[in-house]
Design an enzyme around this catalytic site. Structure first.
Site, PDB file in Angstrom:
ATOM      1  N   ARG A 148       1.795  46.857  55.555  1.00  0.00           N
ATOM      2  CA  ARG A 148       0.556  46.821  56.334  1.00  0.00           C
ATOM      3  C   ARG A 148       0.601  47.917  57.399  1.00  0.00           C
ATOM      4  O   ARG A 148       1.659  48.213  57.943  1.00  0.00           O
ATOM      5  CB  ARG A 148       0.389  45.464  57.016  1.00  0.00           C
TER       6      ARG A 148
ATOM      7  N   TYR B 221      -1.546  48.879  49.129  1.00  0.00           N
ATOM      8  CA  TYR B 221      -0.435  47.930  49.296  1.00  0.00           C
ATOM      9  C   TYR B 221      -0.825  46.626  49.988  1.00  0.00           C
ATOM     10  O   TYR B 221      -1.492  46.638  51.031  1.00  0.00           O
ATOM     11  CB  TYR B 221       0.696  48.577  50.106  1.00  0.00           C
TER      12      TYR B 221
ATOM     13  N   LYS C 207      -4.666  38.812  54.552  1.00  0.00           N
ATOM     14  CA  LYS C 207      -4.675  38.934  56.016  1.00  0.00           C
ATOM     15  C   LYS C 207      -6.085  39.254  56.540  1.00  0.00           C
ATOM     16  O   LYS C 207      -6.492  38.764  57.596  1.00  0.00           O
ATOM     17  CB  LYS C 207      -3.703  40.018  56.463  1.00  0.00           C
TER      18      LYS C 207
ATOM     19  N   HIS D  12      -1.736  31.430  60.707  1.00  0.00           N
ATOM     20  CA  HIS D  12      -0.659  32.065  59.940  1.00  0.00           C
ATOM     21  C   HIS D  12       0.480  31.051  59.800  1.00  0.00           C
ATOM     22  O   HIS D  12       1.529  31.191  60.426  1.00  0.00           O
ATOM     23  CB  HIS D  12      -0.223  33.311  60.725  1.00  0.00           C
TER      24      HIS D  12
ATOM     25  N   SER E  41       7.452  37.243  61.683  1.00  0.00           N
ATOM     26  CA  SER E  41       8.126  37.693  60.467  1.00  0.00           C
ATOM     27  C   SER E  41       9.638  37.653  60.657  1.00  0.00           C
ATOM     28  O   SER E  41      10.149  37.663  61.783  1.00  0.00           O
ATOM     29  CB  SER E  41       7.659  39.089  60.079  1.00  0.00           C
TER      30      SER E  41
ATOM     31  N   CYS F 144      11.659  35.167  60.114  1.00  0.00           N
ATOM     32  CA  CYS F 144      12.220  33.898  60.588  1.00  0.00           C
ATOM     33  C   CYS F 144      12.342  32.873  59.454  1.00  0.00           C
ATOM     34  O   CYS F 144      12.560  31.692  59.707  1.00  0.00           O
ATOM     35  CB  CYS F 144      11.376  33.325  61.718  1.00  0.00           C
TER      36      CYS F 144
ATOM     37  N   ASP G 225       2.065  30.781  53.746  1.00  0.00           N
ATOM     38  CA  ASP G 225       1.675  31.843  54.681  1.00  0.00           C
ATOM     39  C   ASP G 225       0.455  31.504  55.546  1.00  0.00           C
ATOM     40  O   ASP G 225       0.435  31.856  56.710  1.00  0.00           O
ATOM     41  CB  ASP G 225       1.399  33.136  53.900  1.00  0.00           C
TER      42      ASP G 225
ATOM     43  N   ARG H 256       8.090  43.274  47.308  1.00  0.00           N
ATOM     44  CA  ARG H 256       7.433  41.969  47.205  1.00  0.00           C
ATOM     45  C   ARG H 256       7.402  41.426  45.786  1.00  0.00           C
ATOM     46  O   ARG H 256       7.438  42.182  44.818  1.00  0.00           O
ATOM     47  CB  ARG H 256       5.967  42.109  47.669  1.00  0.00           C
TER      48      ARG H 256
HETATM   49  C1  OXD Z   1       3.138  39.119  56.772  1.00  0.00           C
HETATM   50  C2  OXD Z   1       3.037  38.764  55.359  1.00  0.00           C
HETATM   51  O1  OXD Z   1       3.294  40.298  57.090  1.00  0.00           O
HETATM   52  O2  OXD Z   1       2.900  37.576  55.069  1.00  0.00           O
HETATM   53  O3  OXD Z   1       3.050  38.211  57.602  1.00  0.00           O
HETATM   54  O4  OXD Z   1       3.083  39.675  54.507  1.00  0.00           O
HETATM   55 MN    MN Z   2       2.388  36.368  56.691  1.00  0.00          MN
END
Ligand code: OXD
Ligand code: MN
Length: 599
Positions: free
Chosen positions: A72, A213, A222, A242, A264, A266, A289, A382
């Site tokens: 991102r 991407y 998102k 989230h 992220s 965690c 997510d 991913r």
């Molecule tokens: C993030 C994802 O960046 O879930 O939070 O890809």
């Molecule tokens: Mn996420």
């Protein structure tokens, strides 16, 4: 192809975009297996996709992105609200008219030589009162196939759009038109300065340009399910968060539903699919997510997972860390930027074993040997896997009514100061906990100078589609609306360390902490009051079978008032940037916490 809808709004929008982007052809997608197979066959033929070994990884494909297009792009992401103050200090803002003019210039002719795909999709079970219908227009077949897994792509959505005369328009282009006779590259995209991920919250509109991407291109995730949805939810009185959603069932069969937000790195996906080590207690996954939540008729908060798949980070996923995610991507999966082994399977760092054959093709599409020491998979590589393929997905994970949330969990990564678990005295303190969730900077973020903590309110910093102060206020408002039916709120920290050693075993053993939360909700255990919240009385959080020395347990459960006051100072400094928009209730919570710590 004639349009499979009569909705004039949709037909007009498609015509307007086609005129602007001038694709060679237009395809209305239907989400069928035939469509998926056809697009994959075309991408294998063109060299964009690699078909993986059918015996080892049935119906699965690997892609390598352009090395410049791997994640991102937050600094190219905009919340273009009409007024700048409505975007707030956590977002980039450009005047919407100015941004549209710039982007129209980029979109002009951008689909030349390409196919424009129109994807009707639902975020959430089709027809659920919590779900939303949307259309993504894209010139990327990779995006179409990923959307097949991540969302519900079906002509039924067109029927709903006709009925409701409403959809969320999402426009995407990789931003790489092809001249007559020009051969396409494996992963078309535009240079960084031409990438724009734009949101127009007042119009529920998304315009994305230049990247193929993940969250930049799969616009349901998102962009829609968090940025646009959080702004809608703020206006309409629901929540787009989230958060993972899981069901935890006790030996008597009583179910608890937990929604949890973590920044992220965690272990959010791992927690969503956790293998409980508490005998008789079982975790089932609803989402890993995003959670959309609305008060139900009984006054409780009901959650759905708006997605249909997992777009999970591959490196670090192993039999030890997350066997259920590995199982979910054992078939029907799209891998992006991992190693393709000599026998056409996939591998990534920390998968739990060495790369079979010692090497293969790395994420940059070059020959690669593990022994040379360079990473073979990109750290943000991913897997796109169907939730339905996860062995521990809840049997009713697609129930359009959603599940009633009992518990909210927030957390971050702190090597000290923050104890293993504490519970908020009430919902308002819970909001404070979510709003001040923080992690210590990792090695990758050392450029932050002497900032000691990175705050990430509700793990939503890059995803709040409006002013973060108003968003915090919305949390307080939801608490008022839910009253005594509001979920209980807890804060966890799995990451305390003594030198290099983690004090808490983590992974499956995190179920012990979840069990304590459920016992609290059921009123089975009391808690002791500390200045920061309610904490377990020794013996209530089951440690049977664990080998944790008494002094480690003491550290895990310690509240060091002095050290915590420093965290409060950091929080104050961070919250100052919200100025007048910081809810008065946040200041109240800060004052109360300080007073308790100084008492
Ligand atoms: C993030 C994802 O960046 O879930 O939070 O890809
Ligand atoms: Mn996420």
């Amino acid at each position: 192809m004639s349009a499979p809808t009569t909705n004039q709004k949709l037909l007009d929008w498609v015509a307007e975009i086609a005129e602007m982007t001038t694709p060679d052809q237009i395809v209305w997608c239907d989400g069928s297996k035939e469509e998926y197979d056809r697009l994959m066959a075309e991408m294998v033929e063109s060299g964009a996709a690699i078909k993986l070994n059918e015996e080892k990884r049935p119906n699965s494909y690997a892609f390598n992105s352009d090395p410049s297009d791997v994640a991102r792009v937050e600094n190219r992401t905009y919340i273009a609200s009409v007024k700048e103050e409505d975007a707030g200090p956590t977002n980039n803002w450009i005047d919407p008219e100015e941004l549209k003019e710039t982007m129209r210039g980029l979109y002009k002719g951008c689909m030349k030589g390409r196919t424009m795909y129109i994807i009707p999709f639902s975020m959430g079970p089709v027809g659920s009162t919590i779900a939303k219908n949307a259309i993504e227009i894209t010139d990327s077949a990779y995006v179409v196939t990923n959307m097949h897994i991540m969302t519900r792509v079906t002509p039924e959505v067109l029927r709903l759009i006709e009925k409701e005369d409403f959809f969320i328009p999402c426009l995407h282009s990789v931003g790489a038109p092809l001249e007559e006779g020009q051969k396409d590259v494996r992963w078309p995209c535009a240079p960084i300065e031409k990438k724009y991920i734009a949101h127009f919250p007042e119009e529920n509109l998304i315009w994305s340009f230049g990247s193929g991407y993940g969250g930049n291109a799969l616009l349901g995730k998102k962009c829609l399910a968090l940025r646009i949805a959080s702004a809608m939810a703020g206006r309409e009185g629901w929540m787009a968060e989230h958060m993972l959603i899981l069901r935890f069932t006790n030996p008597e069969g009583k179910q608890f539903h937990i929604a949890a937000a973590f920044p992220s790195a965690c272990g959010k996906t791992n927690l969503a699919m956790l293998q409980s080590t508490v005998p008789g207690w079982k975790v089932e996954t609803i989402g890993d997510d995003i959670a959309w939540m609305k008060p139900g008729e009984d006054g409780r908060l009901y959650a759905i997972n708006p997605e249909a798949g997992f777009f999970g980070v591959a490196p670090g996923t192993s039999e030890a860390s997350n066997p259920m995610a590995l199982a979910a991507c054992s078939k029907d999966t799209i891998f992006t930027n991992v190693v393709v082994t000599e026998d056409n399977d996939v591998w990534w760092e920390d998968m739990g074993y060495d790369c079979p054959g010692g090497g293969g093709t790395d994420w940059k599409n070059n020959p690669w040997k593990q022994a040379d020491g360079e990473k073979g998979a990109h750290p943000n590589s991913r897997f796109t896997a169907a939730a339905a393929n996860c062995p521990v997905v809840c049997p009713d994970w697609e129930d359009p009514a959603g599940v009633p949330i009992d518990i909210f969990v927030f957390g971050g990564k702190r090597t000290s100061v923050m104890p293993l678990v504490h519970e908020a005295f009430d919902f308002e303190q819970g909001v404070y906990m979510g709003a001040t969730a923080s992690s210590e900077p990792t090695a990758a973020a050392l450029d932050l100078g002497n900032v000691s903590l990175r705050f990430d309110p509700f793990a939503m910093t890059p995803f709040i589609g409006y002013h973060a102060g108003d968003y915090m206020q919305h949390w307080f408002d939801m608490g008022e609306k839910l009253g005594d039916k509001a979920p209980r709120v807890f804060y966890v920290n799995w990451f305390q360390k003594d030198g290099k050693k983690f004090l808490w075993p983590g992974f499956g053993d995190n179920s012990r902490v979840l069990k304590w939360m459920c016992d609290r909700v059921e009123g089975k255990v009391e808690a002791r009051e500390t200045p920061i919240g309610l904490m377990p009385i020794d013996g209530d959080l089951t440690l049977d079978g664990l080998d944790i020395p008494a002094e480690d347990w003491e550290k895990l459960m310690k509240v060091d008032n002095e050290a915590f006051l420093n965290t409060v100072e950091d929080a104050k400094a961070y919250l100052a940037k919200f100025g007048d928009k910081l809810p008065a209730k946040m200041n109240e919570q800060l004052k109360k916490l300080e007073a308790r710590l100084k008492a």
